[in-house]
Design an enzyme around this catalytic site. Sequence first.
Site, PDB file in Angstrom:
ATOM      1  N   LYS A 211       0.837  -1.207   0.000  1.00  0.00           N
ATOM      2  CA  LYS A 211       0.000   0.000   0.000  1.00  0.00           C
ATOM      3  C   LYS A 211       0.869   1.253   0.000  1.00  0.00           C
ATOM      4  O   LYS A 211       0.675   2.162  -0.796  1.00  0.00           O
ATOM      5  CB  LYS A 211      -0.920  -0.037   1.222  1.00  0.00           C
ATOM      6  CG  LYS A 211      -1.811   1.171   1.352  1.00  0.00           C
ATOM      7  CD  LYS A 211      -2.731   1.071   2.560  1.00  0.00           C
ATOM      8  CE  LYS A 211      -3.450   2.405   2.747  1.00  0.00           C
ATOM      9  NZ  LYS A 211      -4.311   2.442   3.924  1.00  0.00           N
ATOM     10  N   GLU A 217      10.559  -4.618   4.331  1.00  0.00           N
ATOM     11  CA  GLU A 217      10.648  -6.030   3.926  1.00  0.00           C
ATOM     12  C   GLU A 217      10.323  -6.172   2.431  1.00  0.00           C
ATOM     13  O   GLU A 217      11.030  -6.852   1.678  1.00  0.00           O
ATOM     14  CB  GLU A 217       9.651  -6.885   4.726  1.00  0.00           C
ATOM     15  CG  GLU A 217       9.987  -7.059   6.185  1.00  0.00           C
ATOM     16  CD  GLU A 217       9.346  -6.000   7.069  1.00  0.00           C
ATOM     17  OE1 GLU A 217       9.024  -4.903   6.557  1.00  0.00           O
ATOM     18  OE2 GLU A 217       9.175  -6.276   8.275  1.00  0.00           O
ATOM     19  N   GLY A 273      -4.712  -1.713   5.228  1.00  0.00           N
ATOM     20  CA  GLY A 273      -3.880  -2.823   4.753  1.00  0.00           C
ATOM     21  C   GLY A 273      -4.533  -4.177   4.982  1.00  0.00           C
ATOM     22  O   GLY A 273      -4.605  -5.018   4.082  1.00  0.00           O
ATOM     23  N   ARG A 274      -5.026  -4.405   6.201  1.00  0.00           N
ATOM     24  CA  ARG A 274      -5.593  -5.731   6.514  1.00  0.00           C
ATOM     25  C   ARG A 274      -6.994  -5.903   5.951  1.00  0.00           C
ATOM     26  O   ARG A 274      -7.611  -6.955   6.127  1.00  0.00           O
ATOM     27  CB  ARG A 274      -5.557  -5.966   8.027  1.00  0.00           C
ATOM     28  CG  ARG A 274      -6.214  -4.878   8.850  1.00  0.00           C
ATOM     29  CD  ARG A 274      -5.892  -5.012  10.329  1.00  0.00           C
ATOM     30  NE  ARG A 274      -6.322  -3.854  11.102  1.00  0.00           N
ATOM     31  CZ  ARG A 274      -5.632  -2.741  11.254  1.00  0.00           C
ATOM     32  NH1 ARG A 274      -4.452  -2.610  10.652  1.00  0.00           N
ATOM     33  NH2 ARG A 274      -6.083  -1.746  11.985  1.00  0.00           N
ATOM     34  N   GLU A 359      -4.423  -6.918  14.837  1.00  0.00           N
ATOM     35  CA  GLU A 359      -3.927  -5.589  14.464  1.00  0.00           C
ATOM     36  C   GLU A 359      -5.054  -4.558  14.593  1.00  0.00           C
ATOM     37  O   GLU A 359      -4.804  -3.386  14.849  1.00  0.00           O
ATOM     38  CB  GLU A 359      -3.359  -5.603  13.029  1.00  0.00           C
ATOM     39  CG  GLU A 359      -2.406  -4.446  12.752  1.00  0.00           C
ATOM     40  CD  GLU A 359      -1.618  -4.603  11.455  1.00  0.00           C
ATOM     41  OE1 GLU A 359      -0.483  -5.093  11.499  1.00  0.00           O
ATOM     42  OE2 GLU A 359      -2.138  -4.226  10.392  1.00  0.00           O
ATOM     43  N   HIS A 390      -4.793 -33.505  17.697  1.00  0.00           N
ATOM     44  CA  HIS A 390      -3.674 -34.319  18.171  1.00  0.00           C
ATOM     45  C   HIS A 390      -2.528 -33.446  18.656  1.00  0.00           C
ATOM     46  O   HIS A 390      -1.397 -33.910  18.758  1.00  0.00           O
ATOM     47  CB  HIS A 390      -3.211 -35.255  17.055  1.00  0.00           C
ATOM     48  CG  HIS A 390      -4.283 -36.228  16.666  1.00  0.00           C
ATOM     49  ND1 HIS A 390      -4.442 -37.442  17.272  1.00  0.00           N
ATOM     50  CD2 HIS A 390      -5.312 -36.109  15.782  1.00  0.00           C
ATOM     51  CE1 HIS A 390      -5.493 -38.063  16.758  1.00  0.00           C
ATOM     52  NE2 HIS A 390      -6.043 -37.262  15.849  1.00  0.00           N
ATOM     53  N   LYS A 514       9.578  -1.103  13.946  1.00  0.00           N
ATOM     54  CA  LYS A 514      10.159  -0.722  12.642  1.00  0.00           C
ATOM     55  C   LYS A 514      11.245   0.327  12.839  1.00  0.00           C
ATOM     56  O   LYS A 514      12.326   0.243  12.265  1.00  0.00           O
ATOM     57  CB  LYS A 514       9.077  -0.119  11.734  1.00  0.00           C
ATOM     58  CG  LYS A 514       8.054  -1.076  11.202  1.00  0.00           C
ATOM     59  CD  LYS A 514       7.227  -0.332  10.156  1.00  0.00           C
ATOM     60  CE  LYS A 514       5.915  -1.014   9.857  1.00  0.00           C
ATOM     61  NZ  LYS A 514       5.016  -0.224   9.033  1.00  0.00           N
TER      62      LYS A 514
END
Length: 550
Positions: A211, A217, A273-274, A359, A390, A514
């Site tokens: 965005k 990253e 963003g999410r 978030e 399990h 960050k």
Amino acid sequence: MNADGRTRLDQTPEWTALSAHRDDLDGTSLRELFAADPGRGGGYTLTVGDLYVDYSKHLVTDDTLRLLRALAAATGVFELRDAMFRGERINTTEDRAVLHTALRAPRDAVVEVDGENVVPAVHAVLDRMAAFADRVRSGAWTGHTGRRIRNVVNIGIGGSDLGPAMAYEALRAYTARELTFRFVSNVDGADLHEATRDLDPAETLFVVASKTFTTIETITNATSARAWLLEGLGGDEKAVARHFVALSTNEEKVTGFGIDPENMFAFWDWVGGRYSFDSAIGLSLMIAVGPDRFRELLDGFHLVDEHFRTAPAESNVPLLLGLLGIWYGNFHDAQSHAVLPYSHYLSRFTAYLQQLDMESNGKSVQRDGRAVQWQTGPVVWGTPGTNGQHAYYQLIHQGTKLIPADFIGFAEPVAGLSGELKAQHDLLMANFFAQTQALAFGKTPDEVRAEGVSEDLVPHKTFKGGHPTTTVLARELTPSVLGQLIALYEHKVFVQGAVWNIDSFDQWGVELGKVLAKRVEPALTEGAEVPGLDTSSTALVAKYRELRDR
Ligand code: F6P
């Protein structure tokens, strides 16, 4: 009283009434609730679109639900919902509208931001995406050397990765199997290395999704991918235009990176963003499943948007799910919430929800900046059944913690399974139903004894039950159903944030890490002294350099 004139949430009459009601109910078991109401199973259910939602195995009565809805009304959930759909700037700390719902609105809808209808622009981008996706899928879009694209590598992180990566797994049965898709997010070079090591650069398209187009990253990985491509194609810079596209709101940064704006698919600052995976961020997925399936997905979202916007409180499913979470988190001290899909294809679904929920609602100040005095977002976790059975279900069944859980299952395995593999589906779903039954009703000491268990083992084999679950059942995991499921959770998260009076649409909490990473990096690379670095971190960095340079 809060600065905005609201009574402090946990001092409102609605909250106090819920606390008193919780005390009244204390000790009432799910066995008793079911015994008292023969119509409870099948009665405590709602339907939205293709989703059948059973909430009978919750520690609630009609009174509980009425009191929870009263809390929602008193905290302005419905007004905030309407303001969101109207395009008001409800993300106050970033001064932005919150309009992911416009991304899936039909072509003729009108959704205004600052007086401008944004729907035509949304559909213009979707149309461009569709044309591009079709070209890649048909082989008409070729790489620099004229070979067709066979590999698509999405580079992005957080909301620019989790949505397409999750949905690609979820909808694998609908994907163009002749194409290879990879999703790279981690700045750990191993991620890009493993994603590209067996690919031919001449046949590889990189989709750089960000965005802001400043996320370290993503920019780092995209830069390395560019170098890998150029090295593989003889260094001709012109190759970038055929092998890189960008998905972003930031044309200046995209151009600065060297990607032609012609190859950029835009979205807008009113898409968080999410919440962005219905925007241009979905391009990799659209290439995988094709524009028609992508539209079905969006229509699934839209169906639940409309339900959330218009359904009465009594039958509003996202409202119900949000309020049930509040019931456990705020009135029963539950700290976490498990999401347990009984579908291998939903292997990344809970990871996606972690960002969406944690978030959004991992906040401890109210909209007016005052500290909250109540619990907010839960820890969201879970993996597909039956694997979890399990691993960690033991703790849900017999541990000391209250963990409400959502069980998501399907009546039909995804198209394409046949014979024995198809038949396995009944076994999968037998587990699905057995687990919620065992969690709800447990097994009494007398029932254990009746099985001839020796007295010393009775406490160990007793299940106290009373573990609340929601069951979500649909016929099949189609694109539309996936959209419906995600929208359900989006709006559930919205409801909770509204009740807690927090801004669910900012994410200032990820900033500090960050900034500190940027400050510390020179200490690692050059051994530079970082002013103000604490002694623990200084010693750890020194140890790291010693081990690295050994
Ligand atoms: O983790 C913080 C965050 O800002 C997320 O909200 C976002 O989804 C992610 O980083 C990626 O951001 P961008 O799409 O700008 O690269």
